[in-house]
Design a protein around this motif. Structure first.
Motif, PDB file in Angstrom:
ATOM      1  N   CYS A  76       0.837  -1.207   0.000  1.00 24.15           N
ATOM      2  CA  CYS A  76       0.000   0.000   0.000  1.00 24.15           C
ATOM      3  C   CYS A  76       0.870   1.255   0.000  1.00 24.15           C
ATOM      4  CB  CYS A  76      -0.942   0.005   1.202  1.00 24.15           C
ATOM      5  SG  CYS A  76      -2.285  -1.198   1.085  1.00 24.15           S
ATOM      6  N   ARG A  77       1.948   1.234   0.794  1.00 25.69           N
ATOM      7  CA  ARG A  77       2.866   2.382   0.811  1.00 25.69           C
ATOM      8  C   ARG A  77       3.526   2.550  -0.554  1.00 25.69           C
ATOM      9  NH1 ARG A  77       3.868   0.353   5.916  1.00 25.69           N
ATOM     10  NH2 ARG A  77       5.736  -0.750   5.240  1.00 25.69           N
ATOM     11  N   ALA A  78       3.932   1.446  -1.180  1.00 25.70           N
ATOM     12  CA  ALA A  78       4.621   1.513  -2.480  1.00 25.70           C
ATOM     13  C   ALA A  78       3.729   2.114  -3.561  1.00 25.70           C
ATOM     14  CB  ALA A  78       5.098   0.122  -2.898  1.00 25.70           C
ATOM     15  N   ILE A  79       2.435   1.797  -3.537  1.00 23.48           N
ATOM     16  CA  ILE A  79       1.537   2.334  -4.567  1.00 23.48           C
ATOM     17  C   ILE A  79       0.885   3.643  -4.128  1.00 23.48           C
ATOM     18  CG2 ILE A  79       1.112   0.066  -5.587  1.00 23.48           C
ATOM     19  CD1 ILE A  79      -1.669   0.073  -4.245  1.00 23.48           C
ATOM     20  N   GLY A  80       1.100   4.014  -2.863  1.00 18.53           N
ATOM     21  CA  GLY A  80       0.558   5.281  -2.369  1.00 18.53           C
ATOM     22  C   GLY A  80      -0.950   5.265  -2.193  1.00 18.53           C
ATOM     23  N   LYS A  81      -1.496   4.073  -1.939  1.00 13.22           N
ATOM     24  CA  LYS A  81      -2.944   3.943  -1.766  1.00 13.22           C
ATOM     25  C   LYS A  81      -3.235   2.978  -0.631  1.00 13.22           C
ATOM     26  CE  LYS A  81      -3.885   4.642  -6.659  1.00 13.22           C
ATOM     27  NZ  LYS A  81      -4.383   4.023  -7.891  1.00 13.22           N
ATOM     28  N   ALA A  82      -4.196   3.328   0.223  1.00 19.27           N
ATOM     29  CA  ALA A  82      -4.608   2.434   1.298  1.00 19.27           C
ATOM     30  C   ALA A  82      -6.039   2.700   1.741  1.00 19.27           C
ATOM     31  CB  ALA A  82      -3.675   2.556   2.496  1.00 19.27           C
ATOM     32  N   ASP A  83      -6.669   3.728   1.194  1.00 18.79           N
ATOM     33  CA  ASP A  83      -8.014   4.100   1.627  1.00 18.79           C
ATOM     34  C   ASP A  83      -9.076   3.333   0.857  1.00 18.79           C
ATOM     35  OD1 ASP A  83      -7.005   5.979   3.425  1.00 18.79           O
ATOM     36  OD2 ASP A  83      -7.037   7.584   1.931  1.00 18.79           O
ATOM     37  N   ALA A  84     -10.119   2.938   1.556  1.00 19.87           N
ATOM     38  CA  ALA A  84     -11.233   2.240   0.930  1.00 19.87           C
ATOM     39  C   ALA A  84     -11.772   3.073  -0.227  1.00 19.87           C
ATOM     40  CB  ALA A  84     -12.325   1.972   1.953  1.00 19.87           C
ATOM     41  N   GLY A  85     -12.027   2.408  -1.347  1.00 21.85           N
ATOM     42  CA  GLY A  85     -12.581   3.071  -2.520  1.00 21.85           C
ATOM     43  C   GLY A  85     -11.554   3.507  -3.542  1.00 21.85           C
ATOM     44  N   GLU A  86     -10.276   3.638  -3.143  1.00 21.08           N
ATOM     45  CA  GLU A  86      -9.253   4.021  -4.113  1.00 21.08           C
ATOM     46  C   GLU A  86      -9.079   2.902  -5.138  1.00 21.08           C
ATOM     47  OE1 GLU A  86      -5.878   6.774  -2.611  1.00 21.08           O
ATOM     48  OE2 GLU A  86      -6.149   5.227  -1.070  1.00 21.08           O
ATOM     49  N   GLN A  87      -9.014   3.266  -6.416  1.00 19.51           N
ATOM     50  CA  GLN A  87      -8.897   2.297  -7.503  1.00 19.51           C
ATOM     51  C   GLN A  87      -7.449   1.857  -7.693  1.00 19.51           C
ATOM     52  OE1 GLN A  87     -11.468   0.990  -9.529  1.00 19.51           O
ATOM     53  NE2 GLN A  87     -12.831   1.978  -8.058  1.00 19.51           N
ATOM     54  N   VAL A  88      -7.259   0.561  -7.899  1.00 21.06           N
ATOM     55  CA  VAL A  88      -5.929  -0.014  -8.109  1.00 21.06           C
ATOM     56  C   VAL A  88      -5.952  -0.824  -9.408  1.00 21.06           C
ATOM     57  CG1 VAL A  88      -4.153  -1.544  -7.180  1.00 21.06           C
ATOM     58  CG2 VAL A  88      -5.522  -0.143  -5.621  1.00 21.06           C
ATOM     59  N   ALA A  89      -4.949  -0.610 -10.252  1.00 26.52           N
ATOM     60  CA  ALA A  89      -4.797  -1.376 -11.492  1.00 26.52           C
ATOM     61  C   ALA A  89      -3.996  -2.634 -11.200  1.00 26.52           C
ATOM     62  CB  ALA A  89      -4.097  -0.538 -12.557  1.00 26.52           C
ATOM     63  N   VAL A  90      -4.585  -3.793 -11.489  1.00 22.84           N
ATOM     64  CA  VAL A  90      -3.969  -5.089 -11.219  1.00 22.84           C
ATOM     65  C   VAL A  90      -3.669  -5.776 -12.544  1.00 22.84           C
ATOM     66  CG1 VAL A  90      -4.276  -7.346 -10.130  1.00 22.84           C
ATOM     67  CG2 VAL A  90      -5.374  -5.312  -9.142  1.00 22.84           C
ATOM     68  N   ARG A  91      -2.455  -6.288 -12.687  1.00 17.07           N
ATOM     69  CA  ARG A  91      -2.114  -7.134 -13.834  1.00 17.07           C
ATOM     70  C   ARG A  91      -1.537  -8.428 -13.287  1.00 17.07           C
ATOM     71  NH1 ARG A  91      -2.030  -7.250 -19.027  1.00 17.07           N
ATOM     72  NH2 ARG A  91      -2.484  -5.060 -19.258  1.00 17.07           N
ATOM     73  N   LEU A  92      -2.238  -9.525 -13.564  1.00 17.12           N
ATOM     74  CA  LEU A  92      -1.749 -10.842 -13.179  1.00 17.12           C
ATOM     75  C   LEU A  92      -0.931 -11.397 -14.331  1.00 17.12           C
ATOM     76  CD1 LEU A  92      -4.928 -12.375 -11.495  1.00 17.12           C
ATOM     77  CD2 LEU A  92      -3.047 -11.105 -10.434  1.00 17.12           C
ATOM     78  N   GLN A  93       0.332 -11.750 -14.063  1.00 16.83           N
ATOM     79  CA  GLN A  93       1.239 -12.195 -15.102  1.00 16.83           C
ATOM     80  C   GLN A  93       1.636 -13.657 -14.970  1.00 16.83           C
ATOM     81  OE1 GLN A  93       3.959  -9.000 -14.127  1.00 16.83           O
ATOM     82  NE2 GLN A  93       3.545  -8.030 -16.097  1.00 16.83           N
ATOM     83  N   GLN A  94       1.613 -14.195 -13.744  1.00 15.58           N
ATOM     84  CA  GLN A  94       2.033 -15.577 -13.541  1.00 15.58           C
ATOM     85  C   GLN A  94       1.180 -16.237 -12.463  1.00 15.58           C
ATOM     86  OE1 GLN A  94       6.140 -15.097 -12.375  1.00 15.58           O
ATOM     87  NE2 GLN A  94       6.845 -15.340 -14.473  1.00 15.58           N
TER      88      GLN A  94
END
Length: 97
Positions: A76-94
């Motif tokens: 969460c610290r690395a992406i700068g997001k931790a609050d409920a509702g914040e959108q996160v882009a996920v890419r599953l590669q393996q």
């Protein structure tokens, strides 16, 4: 095309999901369509990126719906997001075994 190492299945799936803060994990994402993608409702180890930051985690079955991706505080610290509702882009590669 290079073959995947033993115990690794290549994936190429992208999701955008809001951070959630309830249930079994204090901070997590719910990945709609994960059951169809992975072919199981069991826990699955994966690797990929969240907002461009690499991660490895175990997708946890929710029991009745899609998998949950627990978000550790360091990620969460690395992406700068931790609050409920914040959108996160996920890419599953393996998919790891």
């Amino acid at each position: 095309m290079t073959a995947a190492p033993a115990g690794v299945q290549r994936l190429d799936a992208a999701f955008t999901a809001p951070i959630r803060k309830d249930g079994a994990f204090p901070t997590y994402l719910e990945l709609d369509g994960s059951v169809e993608l992975l072919g199981t409702r069991r826990a699955v180890k994966v690797a990929g990126t969240l907002d461009g930051h690499e991660f490895r985690a175990t997708l946890m079955p929710s029991g009745t719906g899609p998998h949950w991706l627990p978000l550790r505080a360091a990620l969460c610290r690395a992406i700068g997001k931790a609050d409920a509702g914040e959108q996160v882009a996920v890419r599953l590669q393996q998919r790891l075994s």
